[in-house]
Design a protein around this motif. Structure first.
Motif, mmCIF file in Angstrom:
data_model
loop_
_atom_site.group_PDB
_atom_site.id
_atom_site.type_symbol
_atom_site.label_atom_id
_atom_site.label_comp_id
_atom_site.label_asym_id
_atom_site.label_seq_id
_atom_site.Cartn_x
_atom_site.Cartn_y
_atom_site.Cartn_z
ATOM 1 N N GLY A 1 -0.774 -14.658 -63.902
ATOM 2 C CA GLY A 1 0.037 -13.542 -63.449
ATOM 3 C C GLY A 1 1.107 -13.946 -62.465
ATOM 4 O O GLY A 1 1.287 -15.111 -62.119
ATOM 5 N N LEU A 2 1.830 -12.932 -61.985
ATOM 6 C CA LEU A 2 2.984 -13.160 -61.117
ATOM 7 C C LEU A 2 2.572 -13.859 -59.827
ATOM 8 O O LEU A 2 1.590 -13.492 -59.193
ATOM 9 C CB LEU A 2 3.651 -11.824 -60.783
ATOM 10 N N SER A 3 3.335 -14.882 -59.458
ATOM 11 C CA SER A 3 3.210 -15.484 -58.131
ATOM 12 C C SER A 3 4.572 -15.410 -57.447
ATOM 13 O O SER A 3 4.750 -14.672 -56.497
ATOM 14 C CB SER A 3 2.682 -16.910 -58.213
ATOM 15 N N ALA A 4 5.561 -16.138 -57.944
ATOM 16 C CA ALA A 4 6.954 -16.056 -57.466
ATOM 17 C C ALA A 4 7.031 -15.856 -55.955
ATOM 18 O O ALA A 4 7.561 -14.857 -55.471
ATOM 19 C CB ALA A 4 7.685 -14.933 -58.201
ATOM 20 N N PRO A 5 6.517 -16.802 -55.162
ATOM 21 C CA PRO A 5 6.473 -16.596 -53.709
ATOM 22 C C PRO A 5 7.840 -16.472 -53.059
ATOM 23 O O PRO A 5 7.962 -15.897 -51.977
ATOM 24 C CB PRO A 5 5.727 -17.840 -53.201
ATOM 25 N N GLY A 6 8.887 -16.993 -53.692
ATOM 26 C CA GLY A 6 10.221 -16.881 -53.112
ATOM 27 C C GLY A 6 10.885 -15.551 -53.335
ATOM 28 O O GLY A 6 11.962 -15.299 -52.801
ATOM 29 N N LEU A 7 10.265 -14.687 -54.109
ATOM 30 C CA LEU A 7 10.871 -13.413 -54.472
ATOM 31 C C LEU A 7 10.522 -12.364 -53.420
ATOM 32 O O LEU A 7 9.501 -11.700 -53.487
ATOM 33 C CB LEU A 7 10.364 -12.982 -55.844
ATOM 34 N N THR A 8 11.393 -12.223 -52.403
ATOM 35 C CA THR A 8 11.157 -11.307 -51.297
ATOM 36 C C THR A 8 12.442 -10.556 -51.002
ATOM 37 O O THR A 8 13.449 -11.160 -50.650
ATOM 38 C CB THR A 8 10.695 -12.067 -50.037
#
Length: 382
Positions: free
Chosen positions: A339-346
Motif C-alpha cells: 500500500g501507499l507509503s510515499a513519505p515525501g508526499l506532504t
C-alpha cells in the motif's frame, strides 16, 4: 478547474525534492493541506477504507475500516499485515452479518452495531461491540459487549445485557463498549472529508505526462520515466483509452515521490480485452484517483497501484495490490499490502508561509526597525 502556478521552494505545494521542468511540474499549495495530509496518512494506515457498506467474500492483508455495515460470505482480515500488524484489524461502524469473519495475526475487532456473523480470533485479539455478539471464538482473548452475548467462547466475557450458551469468566453489567458506534461515526465523517479533499486536490493538478501506445497499438503504456517531485497523468475516459488494447503496461517510476493518475467519468469500467500485470510495488507511490466516479468496476482484472475513489462504489473480482479507498464496495478479490507509503508526499498550506514578496517586505521592515533602534540607542548614549 485545473490550475498550476510556479512556486518557490519556500512556498511549494508539496514538500518534495526539486522537480525538473521535464519530469514534474511545480504543484500548487492548498488551503486544505491539513485534510490532504490526513487523507494520505489514512491511506498509509489502512489497507482498505470503505466509508459506507462493504460486501465481502474475500480477504484483506492489512487493516480494514468500514464506516457502515459489513456483509457477505466468510471473509478474512489481517492475513499478511507487514507493518500494519497488531492493533485493530477490523473496524465496522454498523452491523456485521453473513459468514464468519476470520481475524488473524493478533488483530482485534471493533463493531459499532451487532456482531451477528460470528468471528474466529486467530492470534489473541479481542472483540469490542456496542451491540450484541454471537458465535465468537476468541481463542483465549476477551469479548466486550454492551448488549447480549451468545454462543461464544472466550477467556473473559464482559457484557451489559445477558449471556447465554457461552464459555468463559463472565462479568455482568459491564458497559465499557458503550460509545463505540459514536466514535466510529465521528472517524468516518473525518475520513470522508479528508479523503474527498485529497482526491479533489489531486484532480486539480495539471498533467505532466501522457499515456502512450506501442507501434502495433496493443500496449497502453504509462511511463513517467525517472524524475523527482510528482508526475501526473490525466485520462478523461479510461475505457476508451484502453479499448482494443491487450495490455496495460505500467513502468516502475524512479525517483518520484508519487505518480497520480487522474481518471474522469462517473461510471468507470475496463474493457474485457485488457490485461494488467504490473510491478507489485506500484501501490507504494502510484495513486489511481477516480475523482468523479460514482462507480468503478475492475471486472476480473488484477490491479496494481493504490485506488482513491471516495465517492464511488468499487467492485473487484481479482486482487488489488495497494491501498484502497471507496465509498462502498463489493469485494470478490483480495486487497493486498504494498500500500501507499510515499513519505515525501506532504501538503503545505498556502497560508502557512508568506509569499516571496511578503518575505521581502518583512525583511525591509526588520531593517527599518533595526535602524530606528540604533538611532534611539545613540540618542540615549549622548
Amino acid at each position: 478547474m485545473r490550475f498550476c502556478r510556479p512556486l518557490s521552494a519556500i512556498v511549494g505545494g508539496l514538500v518534495l525534492a526539486t522537480a525538473s521542468a521535464t519530469s514534474a511540474a511545480p504543484l500548487p499549495a492548498t488551503a486544505d493541506a491539513q485534510s490532504v495530509n490526513a487523507g494520505l496518512q489514512a491511506m498509509r494506515d489502512y489497507n482498505l477504507i470503505v466509508l459506507k457498506d462493504l460486501q465481502s467474500s474475500s480477504q484483506v492483508q492489512g487493516r480494514t475500516f468500514v464506516g457502515g455495515n459489513l456483509s457477505g460470505g466468510s471473509s478474512n482480515y489481517m492475513t499478511n499485515p507487514g507493518g500494519q500488524a497488531g492493533g485493530v484489524a477490523l473496524t465496522v461502524g454498523g452491523n456485521v452479518t453473513g459468514g464468519a469473519k476470520n481475524i488473524n495475526n493478533g488483530g482485534s475487532v471493533k463493531v459499532g452495531g451487532n456482531l451477528d456473523s460470528g468471528a474466529n480470533m486467530n492470534g489473541g485479539g479481542s472483540v469490542y461491540a456496542e451491540g450484541n455478539v454471537k458465535k465468537v471464538n476468541a481463542n483465549g482473548a476477551s469479548v466486550y459487549s454492551d448488549g447480549n452475548v451468545s454462543n461464544t467462547n472466550a477467556k473473559d466475557i464482559y457484557y451489559g445485557g445477558a449471556v447465554s450458551n457461552s464459555n468463559g469468566t463472565k462479568h455482568a453489567g459491564d458497559h465499557s463498549a458503550d460509545g463505540i458506534q459514536t466514535a466510529i461515526a465521528a472517524t468516518t465523517a473525518s475520513l470522508t472529508t479528508d479523503l474527498v479533499a485529497t482526491s479533489d486536490f489531486f484532480a486539480g493538478l495539471d498533467p505532466t505526462h501522457s499515456i502512450t501506445y506501442s507501434a502495433n497499438g496493443q500496449q497502453a503504456m504509462f511511463d513517467a520515466g525517472s524524475g523527482t517531485g510528482v508526475a501526473v497523468f490525466s485520462i478523461s475516459d479510461l475505457n476508451a483509452a484502453l479499448k482494443n488494447r491487450s495490455q496495460l503496461i505500467f513502468n516502475t517510476p524512479i525517483g518520484y515521490d508519487a505518480v497520480i493518475i487522474n481518471v474522469g467519468g462517473l461510471k468507470v469500467s475496463l474493457p474485457s480485452s485488457i490485461n494488467f500485470n504490473g510491478p507489485s510495488g506500484l501501490g507504494a507511490n502510484v495513486i489511481w484517483n477516480f475523482y468523479e466516479a460514482t462507480s468503478v468496476d475492475l471486472g476480473s482484472k488484477s490491479w496494481y497501484g493504490s485506488i482513491l475513489a471516495p465517492e464511488a462504489q468499487l467492485k473487484n473480482n481479482n486482487f488489488v495490490s495497494g491501498s484502497v479507498v471507496a465509498a462502498s464496495m463489493i469485494q470478490n478479490g483480495e486487497i493486498r499490502m504494498n500500500g501507499l507509503s510515499a513519505p515525501g508526499l506532504t501538503a503545505l498550506s498556502n497560508t502557512a508561509v508568506p509569499e516571496p514578496a511578503t518575505w521581502a517586505m518583512m525583511i525591509l521592515g526588520f531593517g527599518a526597525i533595526g535602524s530606528v533602534l540604533r538611532r534611539r540607542r545613540a540618542a540615549f548614549a549622548r
